[in-house]
Design a protein around this motif. Structure first.
Motif, short mmCIF file in Angstrom:
data_model
loop_
_atom_site.label_atom_id
_atom_site.label_comp_id
_atom_site.label_asym_id
_atom_site.label_seq_id
_atom_site.Cartn_x
_atom_site.Cartn_y
_atom_site.Cartn_z
N UNK A 78 36.76 5.19 74.26
CA UNK A 78 35.95 5.23 72.89
C UNK A 78 36.72 5.23 71.62
N UNK A 79 38.17 5.72 71.69
CA UNK A 79 38.84 4.88 71.03
C UNK A 79 39.02 3.29 70.24
N UNK A 80 38.78 3.20 71.83
CA UNK A 80 39.34 1.26 71.74
C UNK A 80 38.01 0.73 70.79
N UNK A 81 37.21 1.20 71.31
CA UNK A 81 35.63 0.68 71.52
C UNK A 81 35.13 1.19 69.51
N UNK A 82 35.55 2.19 69.31
CA UNK A 82 35.80 2.43 67.47
C UNK A 82 36.58 1.50 66.55
N UNK A 83 38.04 1.67 67.24
CA UNK A 83 39.20 0.58 66.64
C UNK A 83 38.77 -0.86 66.48
N UNK A 84 37.88 -1.02 67.43
CA UNK A 84 37.45 -2.48 67.81
C UNK A 84 35.86 -3.26 66.83
N UNK A 85 35.34 -2.04 66.33
CA UNK A 85 34.16 -1.62 65.83
C UNK A 85 34.79 -1.94 64.26
N UNK A 86 35.62 -1.12 63.86
CA UNK A 86 36.21 -1.28 62.42
C UNK A 86 36.80 -2.57 62.78
N UNK A 87 37.76 -3.09 63.43
CA UNK A 87 38.83 -3.91 63.18
C UNK A 87 36.97 -5.24 63.19
N UNK A 88 36.09 -6.03 63.44
CA UNK A 88 35.09 -6.67 63.49
C UNK A 88 34.22 -6.33 62.50
N UNK A 89 34.00 -4.93 62.01
CA UNK A 89 33.47 -5.07 60.49
C UNK A 89 34.87 -4.96 59.14
N UNK A 90 35.96 -5.00 59.29
CA UNK A 90 36.83 -5.67 58.50
C UNK A 90 36.65 -7.27 58.21
N UNK A 91 36.76 -8.49 59.69
CA UNK A 91 36.61 -8.70 59.45
C UNK A 91 35.13 -9.31 58.63
N UNK A 92 34.79 -9.04 58.95
CA UNK A 92 32.46 -9.39 58.62
C UNK A 92 32.78 -8.68 56.81
#
Length: 155
Positions: free
Chosen positions: A26-40
């Motif tokens: 769950x943490x990996x998915x959340x961090x991945x989502x934050x990273x992609x949001x930062x890139x967008x």
């Protein structure tokens, strides 16, 4: 490594060390989502030419990713070499095929719109070409291209 990636890495290391395997996923998915949001967000800021921090010097991620593949340019020519430097400044070096005397340039702002938009307001595109009998170069500043804020194309 980018400055914003370091806190995410530290947080993920701390949290995953204390978490169960299910929580780690769950943490990996959340961090991945934050990273992609930062890139967008980074890409949206680059398009709006509002970068006034380190990214004003570095090219956005989508441009760096696009440069990893060698694809034909606007007139079907593939650059012999492409270089992305701080500034940001992108250079394309073309070796023209036999029978082509000069690099065909219609409207360079439109021909290289993707690159120029993603270089940002401070960006420059340097085109260099060499044919059998001729050579030349052209420097295009992104701020000299009146891009439309509503979408692709010029104002």
């Amino acid at each position: 490594m980018y400055l914003t990636s370091i806190p995410l890495l530290l947080i993920s290391l701390l949290l995953t060390g204390c978490a169960t395997p299910a929580r780690q996923q769950q943490l990996a998915a959340a961090i991945g989502g934050l990273d992609s949001e930062l890139q967008q967000l980074e890409e949206q800021l680059a398009v709006m030419n509002s970068l006034h921090y380190q990214k004003a010097i570095d090219a956005p991620l989508s441009l760096r990713q696009a440069l990893t593949t060698r694809t034909p340019g606007p007139h079907g020519l593939i650059p012999a070499r492409q270089t992305l430097a701080d500034g940001p400044r992108l250079s394309y070096d073309y070796r023209l095929p036999q029978g082509v005397a000069t690099l065909p340039l219609g409207n360079p702002c439109l021909d290289y719109e993707f690159e120029l938009r993603h270089l940002g307001l401070l960006g420059q595109l340097a085109l260099h070409w060499q044919g059998a009998n001729d050579q030349g170069s052209l420097l295009i500043d992104q701020r000299d291209c009146p891009f439309s804020v509503k979408g692709p194309g010029l104002q």
